[in-house]
Design a protein around this motif. Sequence first.
Motif, PDB file in Angstrom:
ATOM      1  N   VAL A   1      28.844  25.637  15.622  1.00  0.00           N
ATOM      2  CA  VAL A   1      27.491  25.069  15.519  1.00  0.00           C
ATOM      3  C   VAL A   1      27.538  23.657  14.945  1.00  0.00           C
ATOM      4  CG1 VAL A   1      26.328  27.290  15.216  1.00  0.00           C
ATOM      5  CG2 VAL A   1      27.141  26.070  13.229  1.00  0.00           C
ATOM      6  N   PRO A   2      26.521  22.847  15.268  1.00  0.00           N
ATOM      7  CA  PRO A   2      26.411  21.534  14.629  1.00  0.00           C
ATOM      8  C   PRO A   2      26.196  21.725  13.133  1.00  0.00           C
ATOM      9  CG  PRO A   2      24.918  21.702  16.505  1.00  0.00           C
ATOM     10  CD  PRO A   2      25.481  23.077  16.249  1.00  0.00           C
ATOM     11  N   ALA A   3      26.784  20.865  12.339  1.00  0.00           N
ATOM     12  CA  ALA A   3      26.687  20.984  10.885  1.00  0.00           C
ATOM     13  C   ALA A   3      25.538  20.165  10.322  1.00  0.00           C
ATOM     14  CB  ALA A   3      28.007  20.537  10.253  1.00  0.00           C
ATOM     15  N   ASP A   4      24.549  19.854  11.157  1.00  0.00           N
ATOM     16  CA  ASP A   4      23.441  18.994  10.747  1.00  0.00           C
ATOM     17  C   ASP A   4      22.664  19.518   9.551  1.00  0.00           C
ATOM     18  OD1 ASP A   4      24.122  17.380  12.878  1.00  0.00           O
ATOM     19  OD2 ASP A   4      22.567  18.174  14.198  1.00  0.00           O
ATOM     20  N   SER A   5      22.346  20.820   9.575  1.00  0.00           N
ATOM     21  CA  SER A   5      21.558  21.361   8.476  1.00  0.00           C
ATOM     22  C   SER A   5      21.892  22.828   8.246  1.00  0.00           C
ATOM     23  CB  SER A   5      20.056  21.227   8.768  1.00  0.00           C
ATOM     24  OG  SER A   5      19.647  22.165   9.744  1.00  0.00           O
ATOM     25  N   LEU A   6      21.774  23.244   7.010  1.00  0.00           N
ATOM     26  CA  LEU A   6      22.010  24.634   6.648  1.00  0.00           C
ATOM     27  C   LEU A   6      21.037  25.545   7.393  1.00  0.00           C
ATOM     28  CD1 LEU A   6      23.289  26.891   4.962  1.00  0.00           C
ATOM     29  CD2 LEU A   6      21.658  26.328   3.147  1.00  0.00           C
ATOM     30  N   GLU A   7      19.780  25.144   7.476  1.00  0.00           N
ATOM     31  CA  GLU A   7      18.778  25.960   8.143  1.00  0.00           C
ATOM     32  C   GLU A   7      19.168  26.233   9.595  1.00  0.00           C
ATOM     33  OE1 GLU A   7      18.139  23.293   6.270  1.00  0.00           O
ATOM     34  OE2 GLU A   7      16.999  24.145   4.602  1.00  0.00           O
ATOM     35  N   GLN A   8      19.668  25.226  10.277  1.00  0.00           N
ATOM     36  CA  GLN A   8      20.080  25.371  11.666  1.00  0.00           C
ATOM     37  C   GLN A   8      21.270  26.333  11.785  1.00  0.00           C
ATOM     38  OE1 GLN A   8      21.407  21.760  13.563  1.00  0.00           O
ATOM     39  NE2 GLN A   8      20.993  22.569  15.598  1.00  0.00           N
ATOM     40  N   VAL A   9      22.249  26.188  10.907  1.00  0.00           N
ATOM     41  CA  VAL A   9      23.419  27.072  10.920  1.00  0.00           C
ATOM     42  C   VAL A   9      22.985  28.518  10.683  1.00  0.00           C
ATOM     43  CG1 VAL A   9      25.580  27.658   9.738  1.00  0.00           C
ATOM     44  CG2 VAL A   9      25.030  25.258  10.204  1.00  0.00           C
ATOM     45  N   LEU A  10      22.103  28.737   9.700  1.00  0.00           N
ATOM     46  CA  LEU A  10      21.645  30.091   9.384  1.00  0.00           C
ATOM     47  C   LEU A  10      20.839  30.695  10.528  1.00  0.00           C
ATOM     48  CD1 LEU A  10      20.606  29.671   5.642  1.00  0.00           C
ATOM     49  CD2 LEU A  10      22.740  30.616   6.571  1.00  0.00           C
ATOM     50  N   GLU A  11      20.009  29.882  11.169  1.00  0.00           N
ATOM     51  CA  GLU A  11      19.203  30.366  12.295  1.00  0.00           C
ATOM     52  C   GLU A  11      20.097  30.819  13.452  1.00  0.00           C
ATOM     53  OE1 GLU A  11      16.050  28.549  15.513  1.00  0.00           O
ATOM     54  OE2 GLU A  11      16.041  27.715  13.482  1.00  0.00           O
ATOM     55  N   ILE A  12      21.094  30.026  13.777  1.00  0.00           N
ATOM     56  CA  ILE A  12      22.014  30.383  14.860  1.00  0.00           C
ATOM     57  C   ILE A  12      22.819  31.624  14.484  1.00  0.00           C
ATOM     58  CG2 ILE A  12      24.040  29.618  16.170  1.00  0.00           C
ATOM     59  CD1 ILE A  12      22.797  26.751  15.984  1.00  0.00           C
ATOM     60  N   LEU A  13      23.273  31.694  13.250  1.00  0.00           N
ATOM     61  CA  LEU A  13      24.028  32.860  12.779  1.00  0.00           C
ATOM     62  C   LEU A  13      23.189  34.132  12.895  1.00  0.00           C
ATOM     63  CD1 LEU A  13      26.592  33.984  11.381  1.00  0.00           C
ATOM     64  CD2 LEU A  13      25.553  33.370   9.205  1.00  0.00           C
ATOM     65  N   GLU A  14      21.941  34.056  12.479  1.00  0.00           N
ATOM     66  CA  GLU A  14      21.075  35.237  12.525  1.00  0.00           C
ATOM     67  C   GLU A  14      20.755  35.642  13.965  1.00  0.00           C
ATOM     68  OE1 GLU A  14      17.499  37.057   9.889  1.00  0.00           O
ATOM     69  OE2 GLU A  14      17.264  34.962  10.483  1.00  0.00           O
ATOM     70  N   ILE A  15      20.568  34.675  14.854  1.00  0.00           N
ATOM     71  CA  ILE A  15      20.295  34.986  16.258  1.00  0.00           C
ATOM     72  C   ILE A  15      21.507  35.648  16.904  1.00  0.00           C
ATOM     73  CG2 ILE A  15      19.931  33.969  18.551  1.00  0.00           C
ATOM     74  CD1 ILE A  15      18.103  31.884  17.101  1.00  0.00           C
ATOM     75  N   MET A  16      22.692  35.090  16.664  1.00  0.00           N
ATOM     76  CA  MET A  16      23.896  35.620  17.294  1.00  0.00           C
ATOM     77  C   MET A  16      24.269  37.009  16.785  1.00  0.00           C
ATOM     78  SD  MET A  16      26.416  32.385  17.846  1.00  0.00           S
ATOM     79  CE  MET A  16      27.627  33.429  18.633  1.00  0.00           C
ATOM     80  N   TYR A  17      23.958  37.309  15.537  1.00  0.00           N
ATOM     81  CA  TYR A  17      24.337  38.590  14.938  1.00  0.00           C
ATOM     82  C   TYR A  17      23.109  39.389  14.510  1.00  0.00           C
ATOM     83  CZ  TYR A  17      28.950  36.598  15.182  1.00  0.00           C
ATOM     84  OH  TYR A  17      30.117  36.039  15.654  1.00  0.00           O
ATOM     85  N   SER A  18      22.027  39.257  15.264  1.00  0.00           N
ATOM     86  CA  SER A  18      20.751  39.881  14.897  1.00  0.00           C
ATOM     87  C   SER A  18      20.809  41.399  14.810  1.00  0.00           C
ATOM     88  CB  SER A  18      19.655  39.467  15.885  1.00  0.00           C
ATOM     89  OG  SER A  18      19.997  39.914  17.187  1.00  0.00           O
ATOM     90  N   GLU A  19      21.782  42.021  15.466  1.00  0.00           N
ATOM     91  CA  GLU A  19      21.869  43.477  15.440  1.00  0.00           C
ATOM     92  C   GLU A  19      22.243  44.019  14.071  1.00  0.00           C
ATOM     93  OE1 GLU A  19      26.004  42.046  16.307  1.00  0.00           O
ATOM     94  OE2 GLU A  19      24.038  41.512  17.106  1.00  0.00           O
ATOM     95  N   ASP A  20      22.908  43.222  13.219  1.00  0.00           N
ATOM     96  CA  ASP A  20      23.300  43.765  11.914  1.00  0.00           C
ATOM     97  C   ASP A  20      23.233  42.780  10.751  1.00  0.00           C
ATOM     98  OD1 ASP A  20      26.908  43.876  12.636  1.00  0.00           O
ATOM     99  OD2 ASP A  20      25.479  42.229  12.616  1.00  0.00           O
ATOM    100  N   ILE A  21      22.729  41.579  10.978  1.00  0.00           N
ATOM    101  CA  ILE A  21      22.649  40.605   9.883  1.00  0.00           C
ATOM    102  C   ILE A  21      21.234  40.038   9.795  1.00  0.00           C
ATOM    103  CG2 ILE A  21      23.417  38.339   9.073  1.00  0.00           C
ATOM    104  CD1 ILE A  21      26.150  38.911  10.263  1.00  0.00           C
ATOM    105  N   ASN A  22      20.669  40.082   8.595  1.00  0.00           N
ATOM    106  CA  ASN A  22      19.391  39.434   8.298  1.00  0.00           C
ATOM    107  C   ASN A  22      19.656  38.388   7.232  1.00  0.00           C
ATOM    108  OD1 ASN A  22      17.476  41.097   9.891  1.00  0.00           O
ATOM    109  ND2 ASN A  22      18.324  42.715   8.604  1.00  0.00           N
ATOM    110  N   ILE A  23      18.996  37.247   7.361  1.00  0.00           N
ATOM    111  CA  ILE A  23      19.241  36.136   6.436  1.00  0.00           C
ATOM    112  C   ILE A  23      17.925  35.624   5.898  1.00  0.00           C
ATOM    113  CG2 ILE A  23      20.187  33.813   6.200  1.00  0.00           C
ATOM    114  CD1 ILE A  23      22.093  34.510   8.536  1.00  0.00           C
ATOM    115  N   GLN A  24      17.916  35.353   4.600  1.00  0.00           N
ATOM    116  CA  GLN A  24      16.734  34.787   3.965  1.00  0.00           C
ATOM    117  C   GLN A  24      17.182  33.652   3.041  1.00  0.00           C
ATOM    118  OE1 GLN A  24      14.454  37.679   1.824  1.00  0.00           O
ATOM    119  NE2 GLN A  24      12.714  36.307   1.568  1.00  0.00           N
ATOM    120  N   LEU A  25      16.603  32.477   3.228  1.00  0.00           N
ATOM    121  CA  LEU A  25      16.900  31.313   2.398  1.00  0.00           C
ATOM    122  C   LEU A  25      15.823  31.196   1.338  1.00  0.00           C
ATOM    123  CD1 LEU A  25      18.493  28.715   1.777  1.00  0.00           C
ATOM    124  CD2 LEU A  25      17.166  27.571   3.559  1.00  0.00           C
TER     125      LEU A  25
END
Length: 133
Positions: free
Chosen positions: A101-125
Amino acid sequence: EFNVRSRGEKSEIVLEEGHIELSIEAQRITMKPGDYISYSESQKKIKSKKVKPSDYTAWKDGIVIFNKALSEVAADLEILYGVEFNIERENLKDRLIQLSVPADSLEQVLEILEIMYSEDINIQLEAEQVRIY
């Protein structure tokens, strides 16, 4: 051409091009392109493996690439963005994360991570802490 990363008591070297000769703990190691060496000062332990060098040098182009356990990804992101990660479920810590993923922002990295692993990972900032559950 090589990449060196030193955090705390651990150092990592990845050789992209050419040759490097290292002297660690009275051992001489000759690295070839694609070689990865990590050294733990506290454990006096050397690990080596073959890797894809671009996975370790993509940061120069503003991209972060992960192919490791979620606990290691969280540790890297803590350093990169200066926030604390809390992985609440033990079984998630060893979950393999393969992500580029682009390292532009933490929010973007977390959003992509949660979308890709939505079956077992939830993320809250929350403020300066990331909660993974």
